[in-house]
Design a protein around this motif. Sequence first.
Motif: not given
Length: 691
Positions: A110-130
Amino acid sequence: MKRSLICAAVLTLAASATCSTSSLAQTPQPAVGAVASAPQVSGIDTHNADLAVRPQDDFYSYVNGAWLKKTEIPADKSSWDAFYEVVEHTLDQLHSIVDAVSADKNLAPGSNQQKIADLYASYMNEPVLETLGIKPLDAEFARVDALTEKQQIPGLIAHLNSIGVTAPYALSIHQDAKDSSKVIADIGQSGLGLPDRDYYLKAGDAKLKNTLVKYQTHVAAMLTLTGDKAANKNAAAIVALETRLAKVQWTEVQNRDPIKVYNPVPLAQLPALAPHVNWAGYLDDAGLKDKVTYLVVSQPSFIKGLDKVLQDTPLSVWKAYFKWHVLSSYASDLSNEYVDQNFSFKGTVLRGVPQNEPRWKRGISVIENSMGEGLGQLYVEQFFPPENKARMEKLVANLIAAYHQSIDNLDWMSADSKKEAQKKLSTLMLKIGYPDKWRDYSTLVIKHDDLVGNVMRSNAFEYTRNINKLGKPVDRSEWGDTPQTVNAYYNPEFNEIVFPAAILQAPFFNANADDAVNYGGIGAVIGHEISHGFDDQGSQYDEIGNLRDWMSKQDHQNFAVKTKALVKQYGAYSAISGYKVNGELTLGENIADNSGLAIAYKAYHLSLDGKTPPVIDGFTGDQRLYLGWAQVWRGKVRDAQAIVYVKTDPHSPPRFRGNGTVVNQPGFYSAFGVKPGDKMYLPPEQRIIMW
């Protein structure tokens, strides 16, 4: 209303370089008896200069000519300049922060750092988006398909506003322009897929006409990707609808007038303005019910025109239009086939950019747009030394002192108006670096594998945060930019100037350099922003941010003589062949450039306290100041982007910010010995001196 120095936040660590005295062969030599001092850094990057050019003939090229010749616009950019150089450096800093956070396995849930890490991961995970393809937008498409009558459209617009999707009108929450103690709701024209109404309406402009044709082709291509069997038909209908909206929109110049765009309408009178709009449904779904008694309607004639367009356009066309804008607004967050097609038009056709940015940069932008202050807090901790803020505060104090002196000596302002101007200047609020309190993201839900959902929830979070301001005291501590934004602005509703941490880098501010270059760089930028409080727009707001005209009619007439000449001067410049600078659209920023540099010159001389500045690298103090100004504006723009700027940007092109300003500065003529016959020479009676 926020006044911005830069249109797009885009980061330079320009290394200081030495310059031999031979580079001054065409400029006046230092006065005999100049004070000697220990070696200092000039802050002027002479590697960028073209010494074959006389500064008296083309100062901008003299300072930046080598840079212009050797620099190529990066393939993923529509333009490249000193601002972008600083932005790129800042992006690298932010990248290091995000990578470190992402690698940390012990982040607090729930920290800002954890949310930033998860948000970035959701963008960088191209296989899931494909794998997902268009599925993340299925619920929004279903919402549009569920429309059964036009009375439901305003409610849908309210929802689309909340998740950041373009719609015929947009909601903004800000201070009441005539009562700065209140927060109000404002609706303004929107709804186009192209940057400006001219793209739809200037049939005689071959380039704009061609762009419109390619836009329709792009819409059809995107709809085809979603499986739309009538993509071509729907694309034609969408463009026809947007063209009708464009016809009733106001121009960019009309929207510059703060009086014309201030139109409070009691809720009970909204149906008279647009009888076919379901205002009750809109107010309810927008979260405004019971929170406001009136709306400020920025462009009433547009809302009237929209009412007729709403009435005349079939519901099926409206559905196609809304689905298109959902798709267009979120295309960059989908699988690569959507990302690539979206970029091929918005990047390449519209702005001339050959290739998209690396994915990591786009990922940082998603964090910036979703949790900007959360990322900014980490940025400031690592990259903004407190001594930079202290030095800036001293520099600002000299600039404000220069303004106080200049007000008393203005030839176009009466004594009574000067008293009001002094009062406004005395109450000016200064914000440097970062906010005193950080935004609370505790209620924002971010998931590791839900990019579109994350972006929608962050848009809705920001929308709700603003709606919740209604009925509460105005928070004057709030910032409009994040600390990592390379920008500066004046906000007349707060009577404040704001300088985020990221702009306090070279060439704007060089902590290792002599003061002269900093006065020509960040000093002129600060002077620029302060001047917005007294220009043709800002002068209509008083010291607490109310839309109250405190200048006399004669003062306005005197000022108008100067501004008319400035419109003519800049209107004669060509951005590219066939496209002149719009002197009326750029007026406020041209006033600010000329005013800011003039005040920076005066403030620099105040800072000397009667002492003669040292000669560094062969340059006098005054020369370094003007060189510092011109090197800030080094830049190149692709032709397609230049057209976008001419139509939408209130700033002049880089060359004319550099050259167009100094020809009006008396100090420039003495610093570089500019005389009749030189190409940079203007007779004294033709120089437009604002301050």
